[in-house]
Write an enzyme that holds these catalytic residues in place. Structure first.
Site, PDB file in Angstrom:
ATOM      1  N   CYS B  86       0.835  -1.209   0.000  1.00  0.00           N
ATOM      2  CA  CYS B  86       0.000   0.000   0.000  1.00  0.00           C
ATOM      3  C   CYS B  86       0.873   1.265   0.000  1.00  0.00           C
ATOM      4  CB  CYS B  86      -0.999  -0.051   1.162  1.00  0.00           C
ATOM      5  SG  CYS B  86      -2.386   1.066   0.949  1.00  0.00           S
ATOM      6  N   HIS B 203      -3.597  -5.584   1.261  1.00  0.00           N
ATOM      7  CA  HIS B 203      -2.906  -5.812   2.528  1.00  0.00           C
ATOM      8  C   HIS B 203      -2.911  -7.295   2.879  1.00  0.00           C
ATOM      9  CE1 HIS B 203      -2.311  -1.685   4.095  1.00  0.00           C
ATOM     10  NE2 HIS B 203      -3.358  -1.381   3.337  1.00  0.00           N
ATOM     11  N   GLU B 205      -1.293  -8.801   5.135  1.00  0.00           N
ATOM     12  CA  GLU B 205      -1.217  -9.037   6.594  1.00  0.00           C
ATOM     13  C   GLU B 205      -2.593  -8.997   7.243  1.00  0.00           C
ATOM     14  OE1 GLU B 205      -0.630  -6.179   5.158  1.00  0.00           O
ATOM     15  OE2 GLU B 205      -1.187  -4.493   6.474  1.00  0.00           O
TER      16      GLU B 205
END
Lengths: 734, 234
Positions: B86, B203, B205
């Protein structure tokens, strides 16, 4: 006749006389400004205080009740949760982007001031008629402002509500809530004590923005409100992110005596309140405060509401630690004064005293008003209204579709798609369900939270409406698998000097307090926002409730979406002959009237306890509170979120519109696998709760029978389209 | 394996990223403040998401001047892995480790949602645990995700198989409708020419644990660990 200086600042003649009496002399201009800010409703609660004392504020979990920057509860496993809700209504009414953004910034600051790391943000948005250009402009601006601040700082926005009614046309409501966690047991307070300790101003520089914001928040919105635009603060989430990290880093040490956000009434309120809480005095020089504009007067520096600033009392000799940390985060930190033991707030300019007031004059000696309360006449008319005089809908399928498209029921994805809901990697249940659920990375436990109020109920019956606001938000967290443990609230009302407004305020708080006692959910703090009036009149009385719930095991997190075809659908609780005050009447007949559903708190508790047990014992797969739009809407929401249908048979004796769209309280719809039915029935019989079997989950088709007759036949897809596309369409095509 | 997770002022995904590495994958991971200038002891550098410098001027434009940037460039030059997520991706384009640039989303609105991505290239150190054309569901959260690259450079990316992820719909179709922000050619992740620097908008994660809705993002981290293990064995 032109206004006197004190009238300009919002003080009455009798309040000014009281100031003269207390001081024994004429106040200086800075002193007068300090009195005006501290004695404003926003800071002093002078009219709401006697009523607020009705709230229960204590409980075994409460570590910090009302009166601090935020409430704190103990949830076990050495984890404390700080949370609070606050309004930013008036700024949003004239500058929606900054107004809403700084609302988020302010409440996040309140939470990390307590030593907590913010983990979630919520918001309650109330706007006027969506058909008006102005409403859409305000909604758009407020949503973008919230997104700007929350997304940039990296706190996920996880839940909220968006509600429309013409009473909010001239005075929208933006209530922002923040939740944070404290894992080391260290709670910080806004207190200044210890003679000789140092007072420091840290964070952003002080400018001329937001001067007298607290006073502005304490008067009605009028035609010249536009000229108050400079009273709206400007937010910088980047600076706040740095301030957040710097403060949390500083709090790792024991250099801090106390810390307070410079929020409403800026340096004035933070210094007075810290001194007053510490039963000490404070002596500082405004020229030492870092400033971003030249030539600011003491008056301006004292009353600026520039954002992202903190006042910190530091142990003498530990100042260098503060400088070092704030230097790392590229923020200002300045020693501006010392803590004294003379109980005075002494303000200097280049060493010379420009204001000196005993701190208790500004806090404890603030006036308290016992306003007159008078029952408004419209309440009797609402009680008498008989919905059975209205015709039944010709086509129930169409009536349901129209209701799903209505502003208050349609999907709010358009709003929350603007928000970062997943930063923090803890959002287990995100926006769109009954409540948000967050996991805690160092514990099996989880937190459920929601922010809720049906203000139409409060308008039509303040006492029952207040009760329902608390009960419904508790029901929401129960549906998510959590035990409700405490609330924060934001009491948005009109001008309390009007006896009818004050009556609704008093009644609503009385109702809320009763529900809080019954449900064991004490009030840990919140905010009062009065004077929410425009030339068109007062807003609906809106006591927004922020409910915290605790999940003993995060695996018990439950959503409202149906899970599998063939699952059974049960209603826990019972429908009554109640159609008054419903969303259906507002949607189909533009009628905001009728008798508000009755709430029996004993039954409510029984329903909640039963559903929570059913979740904990893994007997159900989905649970959804039955609220606006009644059974038919609740079932539809459970279906469209899962892209599944349902077939139900309702056998109550009421007219079909009551059965489908009535909003009787204490009802929760659950779905379960067939293999779980026997065990669930055992539980239902054991607790003695009222219940009925409604039907089952289907692949797509939606059918509702009432008293043996098929009255709704459609598909999940059709309902989904109505529910999901309404708001984007309105926002795009007008 | 030792990871460096870079923290600029305004970064806000460093804790989330370090959590996956340390708590879930049991690796060594340090959060590195941007004023440091040595990354020589780390195997992999992650530039996590957030709003470095408040996204002022342009996303990533101010982070470019941090002392850590030279160390990141050196790390990449040595052939070691760099992953930008990002805002990290935006910074990598600003400092020239990846081609292209970012503009505001086409509708000028922030997008926070779970979207679908198609794995275009699974023969990279970051994506080897996925199959080619696998469809992943991953969260995005950005206002400036509109990836721009000129047509010559686009041809080069395509020819060299350096487009790693593209936005698609749930059926895997990379249509205009499935493009959330106006990115050229639905591009969502790009590799550098040498193949050791990846920038991605979603993302991973945030989608690495079942409790958060799925594990489609875990493969990026697993691929990296696998790559490292193989290199060590060689």
């Amino acid at each position: 006749m032109s206004k006197t200086a004190w009238q300009e600042m919002g003080l009455t003649d009798s309040e000014y006389a009281r100031i003269l009496e207390l001081m024994g002399r004429q106040p200086t201009l800075p002193e007068l400004g300090m009195f005006a800010a501290m004695w404003s409703e926003h800071c002093s609660y002078k009219t709401s205080k006697p009523v607020l004392s009705l709230f229960p504020t204590e409980g075994p979990r409460v570590l910090q009740g009302p009166g601090e920057n935020a409430g704190v509860i103990d949830i076990g496993d050495n984890i404390a949760v700080a949370f609070k809700v606050e309004s930013h209504n008036h700024p949003t009414a004239i500058e929606p982007f900054q107004g809403a953004a700084t609302g988020v910034g302010g409440i996040i600051r309140d939470v990390f001031t307590m030593g907590a790391r913010p983990i979630a943000a919520l918001n309650s948005l109330r706007f006027g008629d969506l058909k008006l250009d102005r409403t859409r402009y305000l909604l758009n601006g407020a949503v973008e402002g919230i997104a700007f601040y929350g997304n940039t700082i990296g706190v996920p926005t996880v839940a909220g509500e968006t509600w429309f009614n013409p009473s909010y046309n001239g005075n929208p409501l933006v209530n922002a809530m923040c939740v944070g966690i404290i894992e080391d047991g260290k709670i910080f307070k806004g207190v200044a004590k210890g003679k000789g300790n140092t007072l420091m101003a840290v964070g952003a520089k002080t400018g001329r923005d937001g001067i007298h914001g607290a006073t502005f928040a304490s008067e009605e919105i009028s035609e010249d409100t536009e000229s108050k635009r400079p009273a709206v603060q400007v937010g910088d989430p980047f600076t706040e992110k740095l301030l957040l990290e710097a403060c949390l880093e500083l709090m790792q040490s024991d250099a801090v005596v106390g810390i307070q956000d410079m929020g409403a009434a800026g340096l004035t309120s933070s210094s007075c309140e810290m001194a007053s809480r510490g039963e000490s005095g404070i002596d500082f020089d405004v020229t030492l405060v870092p400033q971003r504009e030249e030539g600011m007067t003491p008056y301006e520096i004292l009353l600026s509401e520039s954002q992202e600033r903190m006042l910190v009392a530091v142990h003498k000799g530990r100042e260098d630690e503060v400088f070092k940390i704030f230097e790392k985060w590229e923020l200002d930190a300045a020693i501006i004064g010392t803590i004294t033991d003379d109980n005075l707030v002494t303000v200097r300019e280049n060493g010379e005293i420009v204001a000196q007031i005993p701190s208790r004059f500004l806090t404890d000696e603030a006036p308290v008003y016992y306003n007159e309360a008078k029952r408004p006449e419209y309440l009797d008319q609402a009680e008498k209204f008989d919905p059975m005089t209205l015709p039944e809908p010709a086509d129930y399928t169409q009536a349901l579709i129209k209701l799903l498209q209505s502003d208050n029921i349609c999907s709010k994805e358009w709003v929350y798609r603007h928000f970062d809901t997943t930063v923090g990697t803890s959002s287990v249940i995100r926006p769109g369900s009954d409540a948000a659920v967050l996991r805690l990375k160092n514990s099996r436990k989880g937190l459920a939270m929601c922010l809720d109020c049906n203000s139409r109920y409060v308008y039509l019956n303040p006492f029952e409406g207040g009760k329902i606001a608390v009960a419904e938000s508790a029901r929401n967290v129960v549906c998510s698998g959590a035990e409700p443990v405490a609330i924060t609230n934001c009491l948005n009302f009109g001008n309390p000097d009007k006896p009818e407004v004050f009556y609704t305020f008093k009644q609503a708080v009385t109702g809320m307090a009763e529900a809080c006692r019954a449900l064991d959910t004490p009030v840990t703090g919140g905010n009062v926002s009065l004077y929410n009036e425009s030339p068109d009149g007062a807003v609906y009385p809106t006591p927004t409730v922020g409910m915290m719930g605790v999940l003993e095991d995060i695996d018990q997190a439950t959503t409202s979406a149906f899970k599998n075809t063939g699952d059974l659908i049960y209603l826990i609780g019972q429908s009554q002959d109640e159609l008054g005050a419903s969303e259906y009447l507002a949607n189909a007949f533009e009628l905001n009237t009728g008798r508000v559903p009755k709430l029996d708190l004993a039954k409510e508790k029984q329903v909640q306890k039963t559903v929570l047990r059913a979740i904990r014992e893994k007997l159900i797969k989905a649970a959804h509170d039955c609220s606006e739009g009644g059974l038919a809407v609740a079932l539809s929401e459970m279906a469209v979120q899962a892209d599944l249908g349902f077939k139900v048979e309702l056998n109550d004796p009421w007219r079909s519109d009551v059965s489908l769209f009535g909003e009787s309280q204490s009802r929760i719809i659950v779905s379960l696998g067939k293999e779980q039915e026997e065990e669930l029935l055992n539980l239902l019989k054991e607790t003695g709760v009222e219940y009925s079997k409604l039907g089952e989950v289907t692949p797509q088709e939606v059918t509702i029978f009432h008293q043996g007759k098929e009255i709704v036949k459609t598909s999940s897809q059709e309902l989904s389209q109505a529910w999901k596309e309404a708001l984007p369409w309105i926002m795009k095509n007008n | 394996m030792k990871f460096a997770v870079i923290q600029f002022p305004g970064t806000n995904c460093e804790i989330d990223t370090a959590y996956i590495l340390k708590d879930l994958l049991e690796q060594e991971a340090d959060i590195i403040w941007h004023m440091q200038d040595d990354l020589s002891s780390y195997d992999l550098v992650i530039l996590p998401g957030g709003s470095s410098y408040g996204d002022y001027l342009r996303t990533g434009a101010l982070a470019k001047f941090s002392p850590i940037i030279e160390a990141i460039k050196k790390h990449a030059e040595q052939g070691k892995l760099v992953l930008g997520i990002c805002n990290g991706f935006q910074i990598l384009t600003e400092i020239g480790l990846l081609p292209g640039a970012f503009m505001k989303n086409q509708n000028l609105k922030f997008i926070g949602d779970d979207l679908f991505f198609k794995v275009i290239n699974n023969s990279t150190p970051f994506t080897s645990s996925y199959s080619k054309e696998q469809i992943l569901k991953l969260p995005v959260a950005h206002l400036e995700g509109n990836y721009y690259i000129d047509s010559d450079q686009l041809k080069e990316l395509q020819a060299q198989n350096r487009i790693v992820l593209r936005y698609c719909n749930s059926q895997g179709l990379c249509s205009e409708q499935a493009n959330p922000n106006g990115s050229v050619d639905n591009i969502a992740a790009v590799l550098n020419e040498r193949g050791n620097v990846l920038g991605m908008m979603p993302h991973p994660e945030r989608m690495a644990e079942e409790i958060l809705g799925g594990q489609d993002g875990l493969g990026f981290f697993q691929s990296i660990l696998e790559y490292h293990k193989e290199r060590k064995e060689q």
